[in-house]
Design a protein around this motif. Sequence first.
Motif, PDB file in Angstrom:
ATOM      1  N   ASN A  86       0.830  -1.206   0.000  1.00  0.00           N
ATOM      2  CA  ASN A  86       0.000   0.000   0.000  1.00  0.00           C
ATOM      3  C   ASN A  86       0.863   1.253   0.000  1.00  0.00           C
ATOM      4  O   ASN A  86       0.572   2.217  -0.706  1.00  0.00           O
ATOM      5  N   LYS A  87       1.941   1.231   0.807  1.00  0.00           N
ATOM      6  CA  LYS A  87       2.820   2.404   0.865  1.00  0.00           C
ATOM      7  C   LYS A  87       3.422   2.693  -0.505  1.00  0.00           C
ATOM      8  O   LYS A  87       3.522   3.848  -0.922  1.00  0.00           O
ATOM      9  N   LEU A 100       0.650   4.272  -2.654  1.00  0.00           N
ATOM     10  CA  LEU A 100       0.247   5.622  -2.221  1.00  0.00           C
ATOM     11  C   LEU A 100       1.344   6.648  -2.488  1.00  0.00           C
ATOM     12  O   LEU A 100       1.055   7.803  -2.795  1.00  0.00           O
ATOM     13  N   TRP A 140     -12.203   4.147  -0.480  1.00  0.00           N
ATOM     14  CA  TRP A 140     -10.956   4.427   0.238  1.00  0.00           C
ATOM     15  C   TRP A 140      -9.865   4.889  -0.722  1.00  0.00           C
ATOM     16  O   TRP A 140      -9.171   5.873  -0.466  1.00  0.00           O
ATOM     17  N   LYS A 176     -10.483   8.468  -1.922  1.00  0.00           N
ATOM     18  CA  LYS A 176     -10.096   9.527  -0.973  1.00  0.00           C
ATOM     19  C   LYS A 176      -8.635   9.905  -1.179  1.00  0.00           C
ATOM     20  O   LYS A 176      -8.278  11.070  -1.158  1.00  0.00           O
ATOM     21  N   HIS A 177      -7.810   8.892  -1.352  1.00  0.00           N
ATOM     22  CA  HIS A 177      -6.388   9.169  -1.584  1.00  0.00           C
ATOM     23  C   HIS A 177      -6.171   9.850  -2.930  1.00  0.00           C
ATOM     24  O   HIS A 177      -5.323  10.728  -3.055  1.00  0.00           O
ATOM     25  N   SER A 232      -4.554  13.662  -3.691  1.00  0.00           N
ATOM     26  CA  SER A 232      -3.311  13.785  -4.458  1.00  0.00           C
ATOM     27  C   SER A 232      -3.207  15.180  -5.098  1.00  0.00           C
ATOM     28  O   SER A 232      -4.210  15.731  -5.542  1.00  0.00           O
TER      29      SER A 232
END
Length: 332
Positions: A109-110, A113, A138, A141-142, A146
């Motif tokens: 995930n890191k 992202l 979810w 949202k990221h 951005s």
Amino acid sequence: MNEMDEDELDLDEEERAMMEKFGAAAAPAEGEEDPDFRSGFVALVGRPSVGKSTLLNACMGEKIAITSPVAQTTRKRMRAVIDRPGCQLVVVDTPGLHKPKDALGKELNKVALAELADVDVVAFLIDATRPVGRGDEWVAKHVAASKAPFKLLVITKADKAEPETVQQQLEAARALAPFDDELVVSAREGFNVDSFIDIVSAHLPYGPRWFPEGMDTDMTDEDLVGEFIREKVLLNCRQEVPHSVAVKVDDISWPKRDQLSVTATILVEREGQKAILIGRRGSMIKKIGTAARKDIERLFGAKAYLDLKVRVQPEWRRDANEIRELGLEADE
Ligand SMILES: Nc1nc2c(ncn2[C@@H]2O[C@H](COP(=O)(O)OP(=O)(O)OP(=O)(O)O)[C@@H](O)[C@H]2O)c(=O)[nH]1
Ligand SMILES: [Mg+2]
């Protein structure tokens, strides 16, 4: 950087930051003077299995990223470079964003992202065949958070869904976050793949290319070979085996110009998984090796010899050291 001092190239601050991050390979090509030239990065993000890697391959016109129906097929970020007249587009494939169950999942995930902070365009992929759900919310949202200046909504696998379903997906996805544009694609059938490249390219900043012309990807030969081997495990084994597998390429050598020799170890977490991977009288490992060899031969245009071993490494997915060893750790 060859011979020339950085200062002599008169790089601006942004270019300097990119070079620090990506190394000399990402240095703008010298002598690139066309003021209308566009160059930049698009990240493909979304839940697992939405078709990110398949779209990357379709954009490239050849298979360099591995794909499979198993979630979390992609574990490493891959940059693929598309050179077009007047433009260089770098497509960044990322691991599928998901609810992590172990240390490996958190790193994946890191990795994904981190790309949202670093690209010119974010392409948010939604699978036309699976209802939009909390996982997509979810991710959205990221994506919304951005700072990328252009965000594109992409509905994938149009070949597999009825037009009404695609329409419903579009409507549901539009509600998740603000997008600058949207596109329906089928990577499998090549539908709207060129449009994807065109839309993204039109929103890249002006500037010289980041990668030398003709460089397809930033993945090392070891990474590419290891991934092809892992893909064959994903495609041939079921249940818990795919997630427990990692591949370490121990050595690649070129005994002749048109011949490469690979020694690799497949890691699993339990003895039972090792037995499955080896199969009756070695039938499974042979099948995996033969399939991987064909892909490797196609990619490198050379005859390949593969020597595969299987080793048990209990709980490696929970072991930060092992994750780092395997190159699966996100950059800090
Ligand atoms: N019918 C159809 N299947 C597709 C298409 N794109 C991808 N798939 C299939 O969907 C599955 C997942 O594709 P991937 O490209 O591996 O998905 P991903 O988003 O990269 O998945 P992760 O790496 O796990 O995050 C594979 O079985 C693909 O063959 C498409 O356009 N049409
Ligand atoms: Mg993938």
